[in-house]
Design a protein around this motif. Structure first.
Motif, PDB file in Angstrom:
ATOM      1  N   TRP A 126       0.838  -1.209   0.000  1.00 19.83           N
ATOM      2  CA  TRP A 126       0.000   0.000   0.000  1.00 19.83           C
ATOM      3  C   TRP A 126       0.873   1.260   0.000  1.00 19.83           C
ATOM      4  CZ3 TRP A 126      -5.329   0.547  -0.230  1.00 19.83           C
ATOM      5  CH2 TRP A 126      -6.080  -0.634  -0.180  1.00 19.83           C
ATOM      6  N   ASN A 127       1.897   1.234   0.817  1.00 18.47           N
ATOM      7  CA  ASN A 127       2.791   2.402   0.877  1.00 18.47           C
ATOM      8  C   ASN A 127       3.498   2.632  -0.451  1.00 18.47           C
ATOM      9  OD1 ASN A 127       2.126   2.931   3.497  1.00 18.47           O
ATOM     10  ND2 ASN A 127       3.944   1.964   4.398  1.00 18.47           N
ATOM     11  N   ALA A 128       3.862   1.528  -1.127  1.00 17.40           N
ATOM     12  CA  ALA A 128       4.517   1.665  -2.432  1.00 17.40           C
ATOM     13  C   ALA A 128       3.596   2.346  -3.438  1.00 17.40           C
ATOM     14  CB  ALA A 128       4.939   0.291  -2.946  1.00 17.40           C
ATOM     15  N   MET A 129       2.312   1.944  -3.434  1.00 18.15           N
ATOM     16  CA  MET A 129       1.364   2.549  -4.366  1.00 18.15           C
ATOM     17  C   MET A 129       1.088   4.012  -4.003  1.00 18.15           C
ATOM     18  SD  MET A 129      -0.173   1.726  -7.157  1.00 18.15           S
ATOM     19  CE  MET A 129      -0.123   3.338  -7.924  1.00 18.15           C
ATOM     20  N   LEU A 130       0.962   4.282  -2.713  1.00 14.47           N
ATOM     21  CA  LEU A 130       0.772   5.665  -2.261  1.00 14.47           C
ATOM     22  C   LEU A 130       1.963   6.534  -2.674  1.00 14.47           C
ATOM     23  CD1 LEU A 130      -0.606   5.006   1.339  1.00 14.47           C
ATOM     24  CD2 LEU A 130      -1.847   6.187  -0.480  1.00 14.47           C
ATOM     25  N   ALA A 131       3.172   5.987  -2.464  1.00 21.68           N
ATOM     26  CA  ALA A 131       4.375   6.736  -2.827  1.00 21.68           C
ATOM     27  C   ALA A 131       4.447   6.962  -4.332  1.00 21.68           C
ATOM     28  CB  ALA A 131       5.618   5.991  -2.347  1.00 21.68           C
ATOM     29  N   GLY A 132       3.997   5.976  -5.118  1.00 30.75           N
ATOM     30  CA  GLY A 132       3.989   6.138  -6.575  1.00 30.75           C
ATOM     31  C   GLY A 132       3.112   7.281  -7.006  1.00 30.75           C
ATOM     32  N   TYR A 133       1.894   7.349  -6.436  1.00 29.86           N
ATOM     33  CA  TYR A 133       0.996   8.474  -6.755  1.00 29.86           C
ATOM     34  C   TYR A 133       1.605   9.800  -6.294  1.00 29.86           C
ATOM     35  CZ  TYR A 133      -3.097   5.658  -8.129  1.00 29.86           C
ATOM     36  OH  TYR A 133      -3.974   4.836  -8.795  1.00 29.86           O
ATOM     37  N   ALA A 134       2.105   9.808  -5.068  1.00 32.93           N
ATOM     38  CA  ALA A 134       2.618  11.049  -4.487  1.00 32.93           C
ATOM     39  C   ALA A 134       3.811  11.592  -5.259  1.00 32.93           C
ATOM     40  CB  ALA A 134       3.005  10.812  -3.024  1.00 32.93           C
ATOM     41  N   SER A 135       4.680  10.685  -5.741  1.00 32.53           N
ATOM     42  CA  SER A 135       5.884  11.131  -6.451  1.00 32.53           C
ATOM     43  C   SER A 135       5.558  11.849  -7.751  1.00 32.53           C
ATOM     44  CB  SER A 135       6.800   9.934  -6.734  1.00 32.53           C
ATOM     45  OG  SER A 135       6.166   9.018  -7.627  1.00 32.53           O
ATOM     46  N   HIS A 136       4.349  11.646  -8.270  1.00 33.69           N
ATOM     47  CA  HIS A 136       3.951  12.315  -9.515  1.00 33.69           C
ATOM     48  C   HIS A 136       2.918  13.411  -9.270  1.00 33.69           C
ATOM     49  CE1 HIS A 136       6.283   9.527 -11.835  1.00 33.69           C
ATOM     50  NE2 HIS A 136       5.688   8.503 -11.261  1.00 33.69           N
ATOM     51  N   GLY A 137       2.795  13.825  -8.008  1.00 32.83           N
ATOM     52  CA  GLY A 137       1.922  14.935  -7.682  1.00 32.83           C
ATOM     53  C   GLY A 137       0.445  14.645  -7.792  1.00 32.83           C
ATOM     54  N   LEU A 138       0.070  13.358  -7.758  1.00 35.58           N
ATOM     55  CA  LEU A 138      -1.341  12.969  -7.885  1.00 35.58           C
ATOM     56  C   LEU A 138      -1.972  12.953  -6.495  1.00 35.58           C
ATOM     57  CD1 LEU A 138      -0.823  10.107 -10.493  1.00 35.58           C
ATOM     58  CD2 LEU A 138      -1.609  12.431 -10.939  1.00 35.58           C
ATOM     59  N   SER A 139      -2.222  14.150  -5.980  1.00 40.14           N
ATOM     60  CA  SER A 139      -2.703  14.265  -4.600  1.00 40.14           C
ATOM     61  C   SER A 139      -4.082  13.646  -4.424  1.00 40.14           C
ATOM     62  CB  SER A 139      -2.730  15.737  -4.183  1.00 40.14           C
ATOM     63  OG  SER A 139      -3.518  16.497  -5.074  1.00 40.14           O
ATOM     64  N   GLU A 140      -4.979  13.849  -5.375  1.00 39.55           N
ATOM     65  CA  GLU A 140      -6.335  13.313  -5.246  1.00 39.55           C
ATOM     66  C   GLU A 140      -6.314  11.790  -5.195  1.00 39.55           C
ATOM     67  OE1 GLU A 140     -10.629  13.472  -7.600  1.00 39.55           O
ATOM     68  OE2 GLU A 140      -9.030  14.866  -8.143  1.00 39.55           O
ATOM     69  N   GLU A 152     -10.615  -0.968   3.894  1.00 42.37           N
ATOM     70  CA  GLU A 152     -10.255  -2.386   3.789  1.00 42.37           C
ATOM     71  C   GLU A 152      -9.558  -2.913   5.035  1.00 42.37           C
ATOM     72  OE1 GLU A 152      -8.467  -3.563   0.166  1.00 42.37           O
ATOM     73  OE2 GLU A 152      -9.858  -2.408  -1.075  1.00 42.37           O
ATOM     74  N   GLY A 153      -9.526  -2.106   6.073  1.00 40.97           N
ATOM     75  CA  GLY A 153      -9.029  -2.589   7.360  1.00 40.97           C
ATOM     76  C   GLY A 153      -7.534  -2.546   7.538  1.00 40.97           C
ATOM     77  N   MET A 154      -6.819  -1.859   6.646  1.00 37.99           N
ATOM     78  CA  MET A 154      -5.370  -1.753   6.787  1.00 37.99           C
ATOM     79  C   MET A 154      -5.029  -0.627   7.765  1.00 37.99           C
ATOM     80  SD  MET A 154      -4.036  -4.103   4.936  1.00 37.99           S
ATOM     81  CE  MET A 154      -2.375  -3.540   5.066  1.00 37.99           C
ATOM     82  N   SER A 155      -4.065  -0.854   8.616  1.00 41.40           N
ATOM     83  CA  SER A 155      -3.640   0.163   9.583  1.00 41.40           C
ATOM     84  C   SER A 155      -2.424   0.909   9.046  1.00 41.40           C
ATOM     85  CB  SER A 155      -3.283  -0.495  10.923  1.00 41.40           C
ATOM     86  OG  SER A 155      -4.428  -1.099  11.485  1.00 41.40           O
ATOM     87  N   PRO A 156      -2.555   2.214   8.839  1.00 44.29           N
ATOM     88  CA  PRO A 156      -1.402   2.984   8.329  1.00 44.29           C
ATOM     89  C   PRO A 156      -0.265   2.989   9.329  1.00 44.29           C
ATOM     90  CG  PRO A 156      -3.458   4.256   8.221  1.00 44.29           C
ATOM     91  CD  PRO A 156      -3.732   3.062   9.059  1.00 44.29           C
ATOM     92  N   ASP A 157       0.956   3.077   8.822  1.00 46.23           N
ATOM     93  CA  ASP A 157       2.097   3.222   9.710  1.00 46.23           C
ATOM     94  C   ASP A 157       2.693   4.625   9.521  1.00 46.23           C
ATOM     95  OD1 ASP A 157       3.374   3.121   7.278  1.00 46.23           O
ATOM     96  OD2 ASP A 157       4.458   1.260   7.676  1.00 46.23           O
ATOM     97  N   GLU A 158       3.822   4.869  10.148  1.00 48.89           N
ATOM     98  CA  GLU A 158       4.429   6.202  10.077  1.00 48.89           C
ATOM     99  C   GLU A 158       4.762   6.591   8.642  1.00 48.89           C
ATOM    100  OE1 GLU A 158       7.744   6.669  12.641  1.00 48.89           O
ATOM    101  OE2 GLU A 158       6.511   6.893  14.432  1.00 48.89           O
ATOM    102  N   PHE A 159       5.237   5.622   7.865  1.00 53.63           N
ATOM    103  CA  PHE A 159       5.601   5.920   6.480  1.00 53.63           C
ATOM    104  C   PHE A 159       4.358   6.297   5.669  1.00 53.63           C
ATOM    105  CE2 PHE A 159       7.067   4.529   2.156  1.00 53.63           C
ATOM    106  CZ  PHE A 159       7.990   5.551   1.999  1.00 53.63           C
TER     107      PHE A 159
END
Length: 835
Positions: A126-140, A152-159
């Motif tokens: 999940w973090n990898a996909m989030l980082a992929g969007y974020a690295s290209h400025g896709l904030s939405e 989906e019940g995933m618990s976010p971590d610090e990253f």
């Protein structure tokens, strides 16, 4: 999941050859046939490591697609580490669509049936996909995926939080950032963690919400150098340099060692405040700490010295840099350009090119600024060519800078062509055109562009746009257009700050509505010296000298210190009202009470004050005692006084000074000619006129304009070009008869031609201001006030005639001439016949 119809090419096979885990050829063949028993005998970790290594080593998108095809064939795509690497690699090659396809397949239920779903591994996906969007400025997309993660019940971590907070670091998505902040506090309890808390500080800082950033920072039980630097940078970016320096001191007292990034921001704070002494202390700290070799420190020091007006120290710092990169060159070029050393900036740019250092967009912005500041259009065109050759025209800032250069260098046609060709125009582009037209006096064109921007393009202007448009209204005397802009300001929710407020006051004052100017002034919560000076100048223009003095006294009483411009306004107000003693008091107070050395404009105001009041000998003596060499403004004021008081001898003497100083100004010839004509010395008049003709000079014709129903109508003396000229002339003839019945006698002395009295009276009747008044009478409803603007000083006959007309038609007639306003009502003028 789409099927990838790609084969591993030679480069891909070469990549496999250098794998980290040794696999023999039979094993490799088995990998191409996942249905063989060999596949199932392999340990899963070996397969994962092999493809993970291959993905790590791939260098092109083509290789990546080839590996992905092999991964799909043997089913390794359902291994979490491989999927994460695929997502990361696709994001690296700007292919977030394929990254999302990999993510969707791996995070779906089907994948869970084959391999056990481990939350500590899946959070990485999940973090990898989030980082992929974020690295290209896709904030939405990033924020949407974050919320899907919780569903989906995933618990976010610090990253996770650090990624999402970064995309919320924009005023446009600040509210989402606050929601995530609330989630962190209420559900996750991670606000105390230094990574997440620093992310929150950074987010609020970049959104300009410095108070929220400070609250988070204050609650942090543990802080590191990144936290301190983020908060410090926030103060600098929000213009709070003093707070940044305080925080730097606190940081050191807390035994947190600053890094080079901290120091760069502290230097920026010193430059922002102009604190040269503190800046030098930080420079010494840089040397002691060994940061001087850092590639960012050198440019930061140069910028600090430049902002502290110590360009020499900045140049010395530049000379000490042994290895100069584009940042250090850009800093010294920008420092020179911003401190008035445009030629040095251009010389440094040439040296930079000789060193084969390619400039970036910031470098070019400084170079174009230098060309603009000195009006070097030739060099500017060369830079423009460089911009086109290197593809920098796509950069909005560079394109707007080129546009501004052409506009300010009075090449408005080129600027207009570039403007029309721009694929995207932002508010800076529109401002460049509007201010360009305003600066060269094309005020109608400036207002046309403003109307197009607001009404046709639906582009919201900023403070600069509004102030420029109001300035054009001021110059045109276009009251109705100025009122429309004022209404637009209110509708659009603009805060009427000191800049817009001063522009509104100036506009209303110059458009004849001094009462509305006063209302705007009264409604302003914050007033600075510019606002006070604008209203004082307005009162002066309208001949309200005592009101100007009262406002000046109130300003000082409330603690606002007057500046050079304020004293010019108050001295001018005294001049128009004939307040000689009060003018002397203000002139002496400027030097004794405020230690302001008089400039040429202050001396010119005093000469004008004394000259208008008839104190010509005193004015001469004042000029002799001036510590400055008198220029044309000084002698021009005295010559105008000679004209008013018909002093031929002194007028000849003064005219000699003027014609030596500025022989190409026809106005001085005309003044001298008028002095001779008023005295009946027609031979001297002809001599002056012949001198003008021989010099190729022409008298500026008198022109009067009037605004009716948002249209500007212009008139010259004896003008018959207007479509309604017959009605205009008939109206004037009717008024002439009524004026004579009331005792009006034409002042033929103002006719500066050697013709008979009857012809003089005929010429007087059709002066430009009388034509404009007549048009106003037939074009507006009964009782409505009429306002006209004339480019020259109103003559005594028109002044007298307008008093009679205001009495006859029972209307207020407002005339703005080259010097001031005249409000005619019931047969009287606000100037008291003193102008």
């Amino acid at each position: 999941m789409p099927t990838f119809h790609l084969r591993c090419n030679k480069s891909l096979h070469s990549l496999f050859k250098y794998r980290t885990i040794h696999m023999n050829s039979s094993l490799y063949r088995s990998l191409n046939s996942p249905s063989t028993p060999a596949f199932y005998k392999l340990q899963h970790s070996n397969i994962e490591d092999y493809y993970y290594s291959a993905l790590h080593r791939c260098k092109t998108i083509k290789q990546l697609l080839g590996i992905h095809a092999q991964v799909n064939k043997i089913g390794v795509n359902q291994r979490i580490s491989v999927a994460i690497k695929l997502v990361n690699k696709y994001a690296e090659y700007r292919n977030v669509e394929n990254a999302r396809l990999v993510f969707d397949r791996m995070s779906g239920n089907n994948a869970c049936q084959v391999f056990e779903k481990m939350s500590e591994h899946n959070i990485l996906l999940w973090n990898a996909m989030l980082a992929g969007y974020a690295s290209h400025g896709l904030s939405e997309e990033t924020i949407t995926l974050y919320y899907q993660m919780q569903i989906e019940g995933m618990s976010p971590d610090e990253f996770t939080f650090s990624i999402v907070l970064k995309v919320c670091a924009s005023p446009l998505v600040l509210q989402e950032g606050k929601k995530i902040h609330s989630h962190i506090v209420k559900k996750m309890g991670l606000e105390s963690g230094v990574v997440v808390a620093t992310g929150l500080v950074d987010m609020y800082v970049k959104c300009g919400s410095i108070e929220d950033a400070q609250q988070v920072f204050d609650k942090m039980p543990e802080r590191n150098v990144v936290s301190w630097t983020a908060m410090l940078r926030g103060y600098v970016q929000n213009g709070q340099g003093i707070e940044a320096l305080k925080m730097f001191n606190q940081m050191q007292l807390g035994e947190e060692i600053p890094n080079s990034f901290t120091t760069v921001n502290v230097l920026a704070a010193c430059g922002q405040l102009g604190y040269l002494h503190q800046g030098k202390w930080i420079h010494a700290y840089v040397i002691r700490s060994g940061f001087e070799s850092d590639c960012f420190i050198g440019p930061a020091l140069i910028n600090m010295y430049a902002n502290c007006n110590s360009i020499f120290d900045g140049c010395q710092m530049f000379d000490k840099i042994s290895k100069r990169d584009v940042f250090s060159w850009t800093s010294i070029i920008g420092a020179c350009a911003q401190n008035g050393y445009a030629h040095e900036a251009l010389a440094n740019f040439k040296d930079m090119q000789l060193q084969s250092i390619n400039p970036n967009s910031v470098t070019l912005l400084s170079v174009i600024m230098a060309c603009t500041n000195i009006g070097n259009l030739t060099y500017g065109r060369c830079v423009h060519g460089y911009v086109l050759r290197r593809g920098f025209q796509a950069d909005e800032s560079v394109g707007n800078s080129v546009l501004t250069m052409y506009a300010k260098c009075h090449t408005i046609e080129v600027a207009s062509t570039l403007f029309q060709k721009m694929a995207r125009r932002n508010v800076v582009s529109w401002n460049a055109m509007i201010t360009g037209y305003t600066q060269i006096g094309y005020h109608n064109d400036a207002l046309t562009i403003f109307h197009q921007m607001v009404e046709l393009e639906n582009m919201k202007p900023d403070q600069v746009t509004v102030v420029s448009a109001l300035s054009s209204c001021s110059h045109l005397g276009a009251l109705q257009k100025g009122k429309w802009i004022h209404e637009y300001i209110i509708r659009s929710g603009f805060a009427i700050d000191v800049f817009i407020g001063a522009a509104l006051i100036d506009m209303y004052a110059k458009c004849g509505s001094i009462d509305i100017a006063h209302q705007v002034f009264q409604k302003m919560c914050k007033k600075n010296v510019v606002v006070w000076s604008a209203l004082i100048a307005g009162y002066g223009m309208h001949g309200h000298g005592h009101s100007a003095l009262a406002l000046f006294a109130e300003m000082k009483q409330l603690g606002t210190k007057p500046n050079h411009a304020t004293f010019i306004s108050i001295l001018s107000a005294c001049s128009h009202a004939g307040l000689v003693e009060e003018g002397w008091y203000c002139f002496h107070s400027m030097q004794q009470d405020y230690c302001i050395a008089p400039m040429m404009k202050h001396y010119a105001c005093m000469v004008d004050l004394l000259g208008r009041a008839g104190h010509l000998d005193e004015a001469q003596d004042f000029i002799k005692r001036m510590p400055l060499e008198p220029d044309s403004s000084i002698w021009g004021a005295l010559l105008a006084a000679c004209k008013i008081h018909s002093n031929i001898v002194l007028g000849q003497h003064v005219a000699g000074h003027l014609l030596n100083l500025n022989p190409e100004d026809p106005g001085y010839y005309v003044l001298l000619s008028n002095i001779y004509a008023a005295a009946g010395k027609w031979e001297n008049v002809e001599r002056v006129r012949s001198l003008m003709k021989d010099s190729g000079l022409k008298k500026t014709p008198g022109c009067s304009v009037i605004e009716v129903k948002n249209n500007i109508h212009s008139f010259l003396t004896g003008d018959r070009s207007h479509p309604q000229s017959k009605k205009i002339y008939a109206t004037l003839q009717s008024l002439a008869g009524q004026m004579e019945d009331l005792g009006y006698v034409p002042d033929t002395n103002v006719v500066l031609h050697d013709v008979d009295e009857e012809m003089k009276e005929h010429l007087l009747l059709y002066h430009s201001e009388k034509l404009a008044i007549a048009f106003g009478l037939i074009s507006t409803c009964a009782g409505a006030s009429i306002q006209i603007r004339k480019n020259l000083r109103v003559c005594s006959d028109c002044h007298t005639a307008t008093k009679f007309i205001s009495r006859i038609v029972r209307r207020e007639i407002i005339v703005r001439d080259a010097n001031r306003f005249h409000h005619f009502k019931d047969g009287l003028c606000s100037c008291g016949d003193y102008w």
